[in-house]
Design an enzyme around this catalytic site. Structure first.
Site, PDB file in Angstrom:
ATOM      1  N   ASP A  89      -1.793 105.587 -15.661  1.00  0.00           N
ATOM      2  CA  ASP A  89      -2.849 104.618 -15.396  1.00  0.00           C
ATOM      3  C   ASP A  89      -2.214 103.265 -15.703  1.00  0.00           C
ATOM      4  OD1 ASP A  89      -4.863 102.777 -15.786  1.00  0.00           O
ATOM      5  OD2 ASP A  89      -6.299 104.285 -16.470  1.00  0.00           O
ATOM      6  N   LYS A 148       2.844  97.156   3.822  1.00  0.00           N
ATOM      7  CA  LYS A 148       1.930  96.176   4.361  1.00  0.00           C
ATOM      8  C   LYS A 148       0.500  96.703   4.268  1.00  0.00           C
ATOM      9  CE  LYS A 148       0.122  97.644   7.493  1.00  0.00           C
ATOM     10  NZ  LYS A 148      -0.344  98.899   8.076  1.00  0.00           N
ATOM     11  N   HIS A 178       6.893  99.760   9.343  1.00  0.00           N
ATOM     12  CA  HIS A 178       7.583 100.945   9.864  1.00  0.00           C
ATOM     13  C   HIS A 178       7.868 100.848  11.360  1.00  0.00           C
ATOM     14  CE1 HIS A 178       3.541 102.387  10.914  1.00  0.00           C
ATOM     15  NE2 HIS A 178       4.118 103.258  11.698  1.00  0.00           N
ATOM     16  N   LYS A 182      11.350 102.317  14.140  1.00  0.00           N
ATOM     17  CA  LYS A 182      11.245 103.236  15.278  1.00  0.00           C
ATOM     18  C   LYS A 182      12.463 103.077  16.175  1.00  0.00           C
ATOM     19  CE  LYS A 182       6.187 103.312  15.295  1.00  0.00           C
ATOM     20  NZ  LYS A 182       5.727 104.682  15.169  1.00  0.00           N
ATOM     21  N   GLU A 216      -4.327 103.903  19.535  1.00  0.00           N
ATOM     22  CA  GLU A 216      -4.373 105.171  18.794  1.00  0.00           C
ATOM     23  C   GLU A 216      -5.621 105.939  19.201  1.00  0.00           C
ATOM     24  OE1 GLU A 216      -2.872 104.872  14.541  1.00  0.00           O
ATOM     25  OE2 GLU A 216      -4.051 103.054  14.753  1.00  0.00           O
ATOM     26  N   ASP A 235      -4.388  95.313   9.592  1.00  0.00           N
ATOM     27  CA  ASP A 235      -3.729  96.617   9.502  1.00  0.00           C
ATOM     28  C   ASP A 235      -2.596  96.747  10.525  1.00  0.00           C
ATOM     29  OD1 ASP A 235      -3.667  99.374   8.478  1.00  0.00           O
ATOM     30  OD2 ASP A 235      -4.358  99.952  10.477  1.00  0.00           O
ATOM     31  N   HIS A 240       2.714  94.856  12.662  1.00  0.00           N
ATOM     32  CA  HIS A 240       3.425  95.613  13.701  1.00  0.00           C
ATOM     33  C   HIS A 240       3.499  94.870  15.045  1.00  0.00           C
ATOM     34  CE1 HIS A 240       3.157  98.683  10.768  1.00  0.00           C
ATOM     35  NE2 HIS A 240       2.010  99.206  11.119  1.00  0.00           N
ATOM     36  N   LYS A 343      -8.216 101.628  17.365  1.00  0.00           N
ATOM     37  CA  LYS A 343      -8.369 103.041  16.999  1.00  0.00           C
ATOM     38  C   LYS A 343      -9.367 103.671  17.955  1.00  0.00           C
ATOM     39  CE  LYS A 343      -6.867 102.901  12.243  1.00  0.00           C
ATOM     40  NZ  LYS A 343      -5.491 103.380  12.458  1.00  0.00           N
TER      41      LYS A 343
HETATM   42  C1  BG6 Z   1      -0.110 101.969   9.908  1.00  0.00           C
HETATM   43  C2  BG6 Z   1      -1.564 101.638   9.873  1.00  0.00           C
HETATM   44  O1  BG6 Z   1       0.654 100.882   9.478  1.00  0.00           O
HETATM   45  O2  BG6 Z   1       0.273 102.301  11.230  1.00  0.00           O
HETATM   46  C3  BG6 Z   1      -2.385 102.798  10.411  1.00  0.00           C
HETATM   47  O3  BG6 Z   1      -1.966 101.340   8.552  1.00  0.00           O
HETATM   48  C4  BG6 Z   1      -1.892 103.220  11.755  1.00  0.00           C
HETATM   49  O4  BG6 Z   1      -3.764 102.455  10.480  1.00  0.00           O
HETATM   50  C5  BG6 Z   1      -0.390 103.428  11.753  1.00  0.00           C
HETATM   51  O5  BG6 Z   1      -2.545 104.428  12.115  1.00  0.00           O
HETATM   52  C6  BG6 Z   1       0.133 103.665  13.152  1.00  0.00           C
HETATM   53  O6  BG6 Z   1       1.469 104.032  13.074  1.00  0.00           O
HETATM   54  P1  BG6 Z   1       2.147 104.863  14.236  1.00  0.00           P
HETATM   55  O7  BG6 Z   1       3.566 104.968  13.812  1.00  0.00           O
HETATM   56  O8  BG6 Z   1       1.426 106.161  14.340  1.00  0.00           O
HETATM   57  O9  BG6 Z   1       1.956 104.025  15.476  1.00  0.00           O
END
Ligand code: BG6
Length: 493
Positions: A89, A148, A178, A182, A216, A235, A240, A343
């Site tokens: 904690d 992030k 991330h 890719k 997504e 987000d 991204h 989404k």
């Molecule tokens: C994350 C977001 O950074 O990326 C998520 O917080 C999202 O909400 C995700 O679903 C999407 O990543 P990817 O690699 O599936 O496109």
């Protein structure tokens, strides 16, 4: 070069990110023999789990999230053998002392690289780093990874960056996005700069506009508590999508190396035309999914998905954003960059489309069929690859009939190698100490600076996000944003 011994501590070690991404990525590196031989992984969380309990959870996660054909029980056991769990904690000194003792208690302690992965809320980043410093664990062998979004807006991101920066040097700080890990995103750099034919076309002279989509099909899932305070802008778009925009728009660096790619990306972010409140009303669209059908199955609306996290009176958080941006520099003056993410859309795909201008003169006045080629599709996922759409003559005797055809590069069919998950590459870059594919502080702040007026205008607005049924391509206003300019979104086939 990879070091031979590493302690990988994950704060938030039982969380969604750790289970879904980080541990499967470490497993994959272990499978391929790329993990430093003497690696330990220490999951830290508030769960009352001992090492065995944690191993059982991680075993289940590996079986769930690693591709079945890559599951090798010997490697699973080896990875589980590297695991420890500490119940900690943030306010309780006891847990911290246990962490200190564990990190000190190993052979080659003085040569061990220490990675601290902060997969927790950004408000805890600073205090966590301070505790590490108090315990003498933040020396030059330490690296800290931040997920992030860094902060909630410019001011809070500065606070987080200041707090972490008080303890760690910028070169020890790895802000992960991330998308930069890719394969297809890294290939974008290679395609642009290792070939000569694209560069002369890569400007307002020949490019009509650029579209960047990250769609997504999933909803908010179990992350409602986080997501309802973030929304699609914080987000996905602030990080991204803007990073993808940077890679498309940046100038060629002298070479692809540590700082110069980041220098060039920063210049793009700084050249984004700031939006006034009137621009925000005209050039941005917010949406929120309602109930609908996704892949033929009924899907609930966002508020229902939020469950216990739904605020009184319903949520006004956006799950979809579309906007039109411009990069104000010599290369891109006047070229719109349309960005959208959402989404619960109809199909999962992330793609960059560079749409070239139509020929200046109509050469085939008697031809039938449309001239719709002139586009380069860079498919980030799934089915990573590239397609160049060209207009060709359909074979046949009488007259000319035009037909768009595509020159295709599919990663899956061209390369025998599997494309590793983004985290596999990025985690090893952290261990190696290579920051090229991570966001620098000034980039994060430039991105917040640009999105700030949008977030502020939305917050002050009485309008709610526009509703779109789950399983569609977003609210009608998103299509209208391009239709007004005589253009349309390129939807996947
Ligand atoms: C994350 C977001 O950074 O990326 C998520 O917080 C999202 O909400 C995700 O679903 C999407 O990543 P990817 O690699 O599936 O496109």
């Amino acid at each position: 070069k990879l070091p031979t011994s590493c302690d990988f501590t994950v704060f938030g070690g039982t969380g969604d990110l750790a289970m879904r991404k980080l541990l499967p990525a470490l497993y994959s590196r272990d499978l391929e023999g790329h993990l430093p031989a003497d690696t330990r992984i220490i999951g830290v969380s508030r769960s009352e789990l001992d090492d065995d309990g944690y191993r059982a959870e991680v075993r289940a996660a590996l079986h769930r999230f690693v591709e079945p054909e890559r599951l090798d029980e010997t490697v699973v056991e080896r990875l589980l053998g590297r695991l420890h769990h500490l119940c900690l904690d943030a306010h309780d000194p006891e847990g911290w002392h246990l962490l200190h003792a564990l990190l000190k208690d190993r052979p080659h302690e003085e040569e061990t690289i220490r990675v601290f992965y902060l997969a927790v809320a950004p408000v805890i980043f600073g205090p966590t780093c301070n505790r590490l410093a108090d315990l003498g664990l933040a020396d030059e062998r330490a690296r800290v990874v931040m997920e992030k979004p860094i902060g909630h807006d410019l001011e809070s991101s500065r606070e987080v960056n200041d707090a972490v920066g008080d303890v760690f040097d910028e070169k020890q700080i790895f802000r992960i996005d991330h998308y930069l890990g890719k394969e297809s995103v890294q290939n974008l750099l290679v395609t642009r700069f290792a070939n000569t034919f694209l560069e002369p076309l890569w400007s307002s002279r020949w490019v009509d506009h650029v579209q960047i989509t990250a769609a997504e099909t999933v909803g908010v899932g179990t992350r409602g508590g986080y997501y309802d305070h973030a929304g699609a802008m914080r987000d996905m778009l602030q990080n991204h999508l803007l990073q993808l925009l940077c890679l498309v728009a940046m100038e060629p660096p002298t070479f692809v190396g540590r700082e110069n790619v980041r220098d060039e990306k920063l210049k793009v972010l700084q050249a984004l035309r700031p939006l006034t409140p009137a621009d925000v009303d005209r050039l941005t669209v917010r949406g929120q999914y309602g109930a609908g059908l996704v892949d033929g199955a009924p899907a609930a609306g966002y508020n229902e998905d939020l469950g216990e996290h739904v605020p009184e009176g319903g949520s006004r958080t956006e799950t979809f954003v579309a906007l039109r941006a411009e990069v104000q520099n010599w290369r891109w003056a006047g070229v719109p960059f349309y960005l959208r993410t959402g989404k619960r859309m109809s199909t999962r795909y992330s793609e960059i489309v560079v749409v070239f201008k139509q020929p200046p003169h109509e050469m085939f006045p008697h031809a039938t069929g449309p001239v719709v080629g002139n586009r380069l599709h860079i498919r980030v996922q799934p089915d990573e690859g590239m397609q160049l759409l060209v207009t060709a003559k359909e074979p046949g005797p009488g007259g000319i009939r035009l037909r768009p055809v595509s020159l295709d590069l599919s990663y899956a069919t061209t390369f025998a190698e599997r494309s590793p998950d983004a985290y596999e590459r990025l985690l090893m870059d952290v261990v190696r100490g290579d920051p090229t594919l991570f966001m620098r502080r000034d980039e994060v702040e430039a991105a917040w600076t640009w999105v700030a007026p949008i977030l502020e205008t939305w917050a002050a607005s009485h309008e709610a996000p526009k509703r779109y049924p789950a399983g569609t391509s977003g609210p009608y206003a998103s299509a209208a944003l391009l239709e007004r300019d005589g253009r349309s979104w390129q939807e996947p086939d």
